[in-house]
Design a protein around this motif. Structure first.
Motif, PDB file in Angstrom:
ATOM      1  N   ILE A 162      -3.273  15.532   7.967  1.00  0.00           N
ATOM      2  CA  ILE A 162      -2.885  15.715   9.364  1.00  0.00           C
ATOM      3  C   ILE A 162      -2.142  14.488   9.877  1.00  0.00           C
ATOM      4  O   ILE A 162      -1.663  14.478  10.999  1.00  0.00           O
ATOM      5  CB  ILE A 162      -4.121  15.989  10.252  1.00  0.00           C
ATOM      6  CG1 ILE A 162      -5.103  14.827  10.200  1.00  0.00           C
ATOM      7  CG2 ILE A 162      -4.768  17.293   9.861  1.00  0.00           C
ATOM      8  CD1 ILE A 162      -6.220  14.899  11.227  1.00  0.00           C
ATOM      9  N   MET A 163      -2.026  13.462   9.030  1.00  0.00           N
ATOM     10  CA  MET A 163      -1.335  12.229   9.414  1.00  0.00           C
ATOM     11  C   MET A 163       0.170  12.467   9.428  1.00  0.00           C
ATOM     12  O   MET A 163       0.691  13.224   8.618  1.00  0.00           O
ATOM     13  CB  MET A 163      -1.654  11.102   8.423  1.00  0.00           C
ATOM     14  CG  MET A 163      -3.137  10.791   8.291  1.00  0.00           C
ATOM     15  SD  MET A 163      -3.865  10.143   9.790  1.00  0.00           S
ATOM     16  CE  MET A 163      -3.096   8.574   9.874  1.00  0.00           C
ATOM     17  N   VAL A 214       2.133   8.119   6.416  1.00  0.00           N
ATOM     18  CA  VAL A 214       1.716   8.303   5.024  1.00  0.00           C
ATOM     19  C   VAL A 214       2.653   7.555   4.082  1.00  0.00           C
ATOM     20  O   VAL A 214       2.216   6.921   3.127  1.00  0.00           O
ATOM     21  CB  VAL A 214       1.670   9.804   4.666  1.00  0.00           C
ATOM     22  CG1 VAL A 214       1.419  10.001   3.184  1.00  0.00           C
ATOM     23  CG2 VAL A 214       0.608  10.517   5.481  1.00  0.00           C
ATOM     24  N   LEU A 215       3.933   7.608   4.345  1.00  0.00           N
ATOM     25  CA  LEU A 215       4.917   7.001   3.455  1.00  0.00           C
ATOM     26  C   LEU A 215       5.280   5.567   3.835  1.00  0.00           C
ATOM     27  O   LEU A 215       6.145   4.963   3.211  1.00  0.00           O
ATOM     28  CB  LEU A 215       6.185   7.856   3.419  1.00  0.00           C
ATOM     29  CG  LEU A 215       5.989   9.281   2.886  1.00  0.00           C
ATOM     30  CD1 LEU A 215       7.293  10.056   2.949  1.00  0.00           C
ATOM     31  CD2 LEU A 215       5.441   9.269   1.485  1.00  0.00           C
ATOM     32  N   GLN A 216       4.613   5.002   4.819  1.00  0.00           N
ATOM     33  CA  GLN A 216       4.893   3.646   5.261  1.00  0.00           C
ATOM     34  C   GLN A 216       4.696   2.655   4.116  1.00  0.00           C
ATOM     35  O   GLN A 216       3.666   2.634   3.457  1.00  0.00           O
ATOM     36  CB  GLN A 216       3.975   3.281   6.415  1.00  0.00           C
ATOM     37  CG  GLN A 216       4.222   1.907   6.977  1.00  0.00           C
ATOM     38  CD  GLN A 216       3.290   1.631   8.155  1.00  0.00           C
ATOM     39  OE1 GLN A 216       2.372   2.401   8.435  1.00  0.00           O
ATOM     40  NE2 GLN A 216       3.513   0.532   8.818  1.00  0.00           N
TER      41      GLN A 216
END
Length: 74
Positions: A6-7, A12-14
């Protein structure tokens, strides 16, 4: 690989594009193959588990970020 979360995707890809400053090593400790970032000779920080039993993922001793001693074969 499928990731259900749900992020927000940006969170998430940071940091995925950031270059790793130190090379990661693949080691085997007690039959568990893992990837570690070396901290000192014979010491490393666990990055991820590569080959292990499912119960090993629940062992706090093998959590990512945990320091672990290993025999440096280089």
């Amino acid at each position: 690989m499928t990731l259900h979360t749900i992020m927000p995707l940006e969170l998430v890809l940071q940091g995925i594009q950031d270059e790793q400053s130190t090379p990661l090593h693949e080691i085997t400790v007690k039959g568990i193959k893992m990837q570690v970032a070396p901290i000192a000779p014979g010491m490393g920080r666990i990055v991820r588990l590569l080959d292990c039993g499912l119960h090993d993922y629940l062992n706090p001793a093998y959590m990512p970020g945990t320091m672990i001693a290993y025999h440096n074969e280089n």
